[in-house]
Design a protein around this motif. Structure first.
Motif, PDB file in Angstrom:
ATOM      1  N   ASN A 237      -3.070 -45.280  45.908  1.00  0.00           N
ATOM      2  CA  ASN A 237      -1.649 -45.227  45.592  1.00  0.00           C
ATOM      3  C   ASN A 237      -0.855 -45.923  46.675  1.00  0.00           C
ATOM      4  N   PRO A 238       0.108 -46.726  46.298  1.00  0.00           N
ATOM      5  CA  PRO A 238       0.990 -47.300  47.308  1.00  0.00           C
ATOM      6  C   PRO A 238       1.810 -46.197  47.934  1.00  0.00           C
ATOM      7  N   PRO A 239       2.112 -46.289  49.218  1.00  0.00           N
ATOM      8  CA  PRO A 239       2.906 -45.243  49.858  1.00  0.00           C
ATOM      9  C   PRO A 239       4.284 -45.155  49.242  1.00  0.00           C
ATOM     10  N   GLU A 240       4.820 -43.945  49.207  1.00  0.00           N
ATOM     11  CA  GLU A 240       6.147 -43.766  48.630  1.00  0.00           C
ATOM     12  C   GLU A 240       7.187 -44.334  49.577  1.00  0.00           C
ATOM     13  N   PRO A 241       8.144 -45.038  49.038  1.00  0.00           N
ATOM     14  CA  PRO A 241       9.214 -45.559  49.879  1.00  0.00           C
ATOM     15  C   PRO A 241       9.998 -44.419  50.522  1.00  0.00           C
ATOM     16  N   ALA A 242      10.545 -44.667  51.708  1.00  0.00           N
ATOM     17  CA  ALA A 242      11.268 -43.621  52.437  1.00  0.00           C
ATOM     18  C   ALA A 242      12.391 -43.047  51.586  1.00  0.00           C
TER      19      ALA A 242
END
Ligand SMILES: [Zn+2]
Length: 59
Positions: free
Chosen positions: A40-45
Motif C-alpha cells: 500500500n502506498p503510504p497515506e498522505p499527511a
C-alpha cells in the motif's frame, strides 16, 4: 490504515516493511498488508490529519 487490495485494516506499525532489500534506497515507504502482502502506498499527511480529526469527533 486499510489495505487497498483485501480491505484488511491494520496499524501502520503492524505493517510489514516494504522492500527492505531494495537496492535503490533504505526503503520506499510502502506499507505491506500483514494479511495479503499487498504494497500500500503510504497515506498522505493530509489524510492522516483528517482521520485524526474524525476520531476526535468520535464518528
Ligand atoms: Zn491486504
Amino acid at each position: 490504515m486499510k489495505c487497498g487490495f483485501c480491505g484488511y485494516e491494520f496499524d501502520e506499525e503492524d505493517a510489514n516493511s516494504g522492500c527492505v532489500s531494495c537496492p535503490l534506497s533504505s526503503g520506499c515507504n510502502k506499507l505491506k498488508c500483514p494479511r495479503c502482502n499487498y504494497e500500500n502506498p503510504p497515506e498522505p499527511a493530509l489524510v492522516q490529519k483528517i482521520k485524526k480529526l474524525l476520531k476526535r469527533i468520535g464518528r
